[in-house]
Design a protein around this motif. Structure first.
Motif, PDB file in Angstrom:
ATOM      1  N   PRO A  65       0.822  -1.206   0.000  1.00 30.22           N
ATOM      2  CA  PRO A  65       0.000   0.000   0.000  1.00 30.22           C
ATOM      3  C   PRO A  65       0.862   1.264   0.000  1.00 30.22           C
ATOM      4  O   PRO A  65       1.864   1.348   0.708  1.00 30.22           O
ATOM      5  N   GLY A  66       0.461   2.210  -0.851  1.00 28.53           N
ATOM      6  CA  GLY A  66       1.184   3.462  -0.999  1.00 28.53           C
ATOM      7  C   GLY A  66       2.100   3.484  -2.209  1.00 28.53           C
ATOM      8  O   GLY A  66       2.467   4.554  -2.690  1.00 28.53           O
ATOM      9  N   ASP A  67       2.490   2.301  -2.707  1.00 29.43           N
ATOM     10  CA  ASP A  67       3.318   2.241  -3.916  1.00 29.43           C
ATOM     11  C   ASP A  67       2.537   2.753  -5.116  1.00 29.43           C
ATOM     12  O   ASP A  67       1.313   2.578  -5.186  1.00 29.43           O
ATOM     13  N   GLN A  68       3.241   3.349  -6.066  1.00 31.40           N
ATOM     14  CA  GLN A  68       2.632   3.692  -7.352  1.00 31.40           C
ATOM     15  C   GLN A  68       2.475   2.384  -8.126  1.00 31.40           C
ATOM     16  O   GLN A  68       3.427   1.625  -8.262  1.00 31.40           O
ATOM     17  N   SER A 101     -11.267   3.191  -8.867  1.00 28.25           N
ATOM     18  CA  SER A 101     -10.504   2.154  -8.172  1.00 28.25           C
ATOM     19  C   SER A 101     -10.530   0.908  -9.054  1.00 28.25           C
ATOM     20  O   SER A 101     -11.551   0.607  -9.680  1.00 28.25           O
ATOM     21  N   VAL A 102      -9.400   0.224  -9.113  1.00 25.05           N
ATOM     22  CA  VAL A 102      -9.272  -0.936 -10.009  1.00 25.05           C
ATOM     23  C   VAL A 102      -8.751  -2.127  -9.215  1.00 25.05           C
ATOM     24  O   VAL A 102      -7.756  -2.018  -8.497  1.00 25.05           O
ATOM     25  N   ILE A 103      -9.429  -3.250  -9.368  1.00 25.62           N
ATOM     26  CA  ILE A 103      -8.970  -4.521  -8.816  1.00 25.62           C
ATOM     27  C   ILE A 103      -8.264  -5.255  -9.958  1.00 25.62           C
ATOM     28  O   ILE A 103      -8.894  -5.587 -10.969  1.00 25.62           O
ATOM     29  N   THR A 140      -3.871 -10.412  -5.931  1.00 28.01           N
ATOM     30  CA  THR A 140      -4.830  -9.350  -6.209  1.00 28.01           C
ATOM     31  C   THR A 140      -4.283  -8.047  -5.639  1.00 28.01           C
ATOM     32  O   THR A 140      -3.846  -7.999  -4.487  1.00 28.01           O
ATOM     33  N   VAL A 141      -4.316  -7.014  -6.491  1.00 31.68           N
ATOM     34  CA  VAL A 141      -3.848  -5.690  -6.086  1.00 31.68           C
ATOM     35  C   VAL A 141      -4.972  -4.703  -6.391  1.00 31.68           C
ATOM     36  O   VAL A 141      -5.526  -4.700  -7.490  1.00 31.68           O
ATOM     37  N   VAL A 142      -5.304  -3.881  -5.403  1.00 38.25           N
ATOM     38  CA  VAL A 142      -6.322  -2.849  -5.585  1.00 38.25           C
ATOM     39  C   VAL A 142      -5.595  -1.509  -5.734  1.00 38.25           C
ATOM     40  O   VAL A 142      -4.724  -1.172  -4.924  1.00 38.25           O
ATOM     41  N   VAL A 143      -5.952  -0.800  -6.811  1.00 35.30           N
ATOM     42  CA  VAL A 143      -5.327   0.475  -7.140  1.00 35.30           C
ATOM     43  C   VAL A 143      -6.370   1.573  -6.949  1.00 35.30           C
ATOM     44  O   VAL A 143      -7.498   1.457  -7.433  1.00 35.30           O
ATOM     45  N   ASP A 144      -5.976   2.637  -6.246  1.00 35.87           N
ATOM     46  CA  ASP A 144      -6.919   3.731  -5.982  1.00 35.87           C
ATOM     47  C   ASP A 144      -7.040   4.654  -7.208  1.00 35.87           C
ATOM     48  O   ASP A 144      -6.304   4.488  -8.190  1.00 35.87           O
ATOM     49  N   VAL A 199      -1.325   1.891  -4.926  1.00 35.10           N
ATOM     50  CA  VAL A 199      -1.792   0.621  -4.371  1.00 35.10           C
ATOM     51  C   VAL A 199      -2.465   0.890  -3.032  1.00 35.10           C
ATOM     52  O   VAL A 199      -1.885   1.543  -2.154  1.00 35.10           O
ATOM     53  N   SER A 200      -3.695   0.414  -2.879  1.00 34.70           N
ATOM     54  CA  SER A 200      -4.379   0.545  -1.593  1.00 34.70           C
ATOM     55  C   SER A 200      -4.445  -0.786  -0.851  1.00 34.70           C
ATOM     56  O   SER A 200      -4.601  -0.804   0.370  1.00 34.70           O
TER      57      SER A 200
END
Length: 155
Positions: free
Chosen positions: A6-9, A32-34, A123-127, A132-133
């Motif tokens: 979390p916090g990474d671009q 937001s993208v999964i 799985t990575v959730v992007v805000d 990365v959230s």
């Protein structure tokens, strides 16, 4: 490669989708993208996971999330998989696994006492700003979407 936290671009990418269109993460800025990585289309675990995302897509979309599935499969296999399972979100082809590597979803795996390199179910959730959230690695196919929904505060 190192795993995202979390916090990474989130590393941008452009991959070919199952409908042969180009899909870029940058095109989804503002949402937001999964992004979920799975080893192989039309295998039991990957089918279960994809169908779980399909069945939850409306509620995920209503909460502001888009879903992208990424695997090393060729576009033709993804197109057949999407059609066979009535999948309602893009499946993206990453045949050289460059995106999986950049996202920390490619690495050492163990199966039946054998060690090899391969795709790690992740799985990575992007805000909406592209950060990365949430990042989850070595997830289980069965029940993953329900756990993800809980982790995102959707249930």
């Amino acid at each position: 490669m190192s795993k995202l936290t979390p916090g990474d671009q989130a590393p941008d990418f452009t991959l070919t989708a199952s409908d042969s269109s180009a899909q870029s993460l940058a095109d989804l800025r503002g949402r937001s993208v999964i992004v979920y990585f799975y080893p192989a289309a039309a295998t039991p675990g990957c089918t279960k996971e994809a169908c779980d995302f399909r069945d939850n897509l409306n509620s995920l979309a209503a909460s502001g999330y888009s879903v992208l599935g990424v695997s090393p499969d060729k576009v033709e296999k993804l197109a057949k998989f999407a059609a066979d399972e009535s999948l309602n979100f893009p499946l993206l082809s990453d045949p050289d696994h460059a995106v999986a590597e950049a996202w920390g979803a490619w690495g050492e795996k163990k199966n039946y006492d054998k060690t090899y390199e391969g795709l790690i179910r992740s799985t990575v959730v992007v805000d909406p700003e592209g950060k990365v959230s949430l990042a989850q690695y070595n997830v289980r196919a069965t029940g993953h979407v329900a756990k993800l929904r809980r982790d995102l505060g959707l249930d």
